[in-house]
Design an enzyme around this catalytic site. Structure first.
Site, PDB file in Angstrom:
ATOM      1  N   CYS A   1       2.159  43.594  88.855  1.00  0.00           N
ATOM      2  CA  CYS A   1       1.926  44.364  89.355  1.00  0.00           C
ATOM      3  C   CYS A   1       0.742  43.859  89.422  1.00  0.00           C
ATOM      4  CB  CYS A   1       2.190  45.497  88.555  1.00  0.00           C
ATOM      5  SG  CYS A   1       0.455  46.890  90.226  1.00  0.00           S
TER       6      CYS A   1
ATOM      7  N   CYS B   1      -3.446  46.260  96.193  1.00  0.00           N
ATOM      8  CA  CYS B   1      -2.919  45.519  95.860  1.00  0.00           C
ATOM      9  C   CYS B   1      -2.740  44.419  95.321  1.00  0.00           C
ATOM     10  CB  CYS B   1      -1.640  45.831  96.911  1.00  0.00           C
ATOM     11  SG  CYS B   1      -0.317  44.285  96.251  1.00  0.00           S
TER      12      CYS B   1
END
Length: 263
Positions: A199, A74
């Site tokens: 994101c 991530c």
């Protein structure tokens, strides 16, 4: 058992962060992580991360998706955990840490609320129709769209994520609109199973896909707007491989709290 946590957000991508370096935590399972990430019955977050010790790096990052399952890399989480490590006094202005996709280097601002995170090199980009598919630490699907502000990201993203090609392992689905001086990006994230405000690995994938789409090369800087704010991507691209990749953006402390794991 009660444990302390901090909540951070990077361009609206929010995370629960827990220090696992001083004492082991027990009774932390997937069900509890899912409950803590729930926005009505828990703290509320896109994911949860632990900082643990590592003999060869400043620390190790362990990332769990909001569904409670162990996640792939991530990017915004990586920026937030670097800021968290600075807050804990583990690192100062720079860090080398280990994540699920390998080592990462990060530069952290003096205030601790801006982080430039080096991402993995990328060489392979394939096509699925008009879309691009690549892995920037997590798998991503990139599709160019017009009038993205009014586009149904949830329905279209979900249909791609669960189609016959990607349903088994899942994929993050990014929709991008070229605004001239910047890219506007919206993302449906697997593991969250919804659109998120940002994101990090996704916007990195979009910037790379656009560079290939436009036949660009050299040192490329890309400004990206997401629902949660502004992010910058820069990398070197020789027409075949993306190197020296940096994901740059805010990593801000939201609040600190205490979790009762028995409730």
């Amino acid at each position: 058992m009660k444990i302390n946590f901090l909540k951070y957000q990077g361009a609206g991508n929010d995370f629960i962060l827990i220090d696992h370096t001083t004492s082991p935590l027990e009774n932390i399972d997937n069900e509890l992580i899912e409950r803590l990430c729930d926005r009505r019955f828990g703290v509320g977050a896109d994911g949860l991360m632990f900082v643990t010790k590592h003999e060869d790096y400043d620390f190790e990052m362990h990332y769990f998706n909001a569904d409670g399952n162990l996640g792939s890399m991530c990017g915004n989480g990586g920026r937030c955990i670097a800021a968290f490590a600075k807050h804990l006094g583990i690192v100062d202005k720079e860090t080398n840490f280990l994540a699920v996709d390998g080592p990462h280097y990060a530069r952290i601002s003096e205030s601790g609320d801006w982080v430039d995170l080096q991402m993995i090199d990328v060489e392979i980009i394939t096509n699925d129709g008009d879309a691009f598919v690549l892995n920037t630490g997590s798998p991503h699907y990139v599709s160019l769209q017009n009038d993205l502000s009014n586009f149904d990201v949830f329905s279209n993203g979900k249909s791609i994520r669960y189609n016959a090609t990607y349903s088994e392992k899942g994929i993050n689905v990014n929709f991008a609109e070229d605004k001239g001086d910047h890219l506007f990006v919206r993302t449906y994230e697997r593991g969250v199973e919804d659109e998120t405000y940002a994101c990090g690995t996704g916007v990195t994938a979009v910037a790379m896909a656009m560079a290939k789409h436009k036949n660009q090369s050299g040192h490329i800087k890309t400004d990206i707007k997401v629902l949660g704010g502004d992010i910058k991507i820069e990398f070197n691209y020789d027409g075949h491989k993306f190197t020296n990749v940096f994901l740059c953006g805010p990593a801000k402390l939201v609040f600190e709290g205490e979790i009762d794991t028995l409730q």
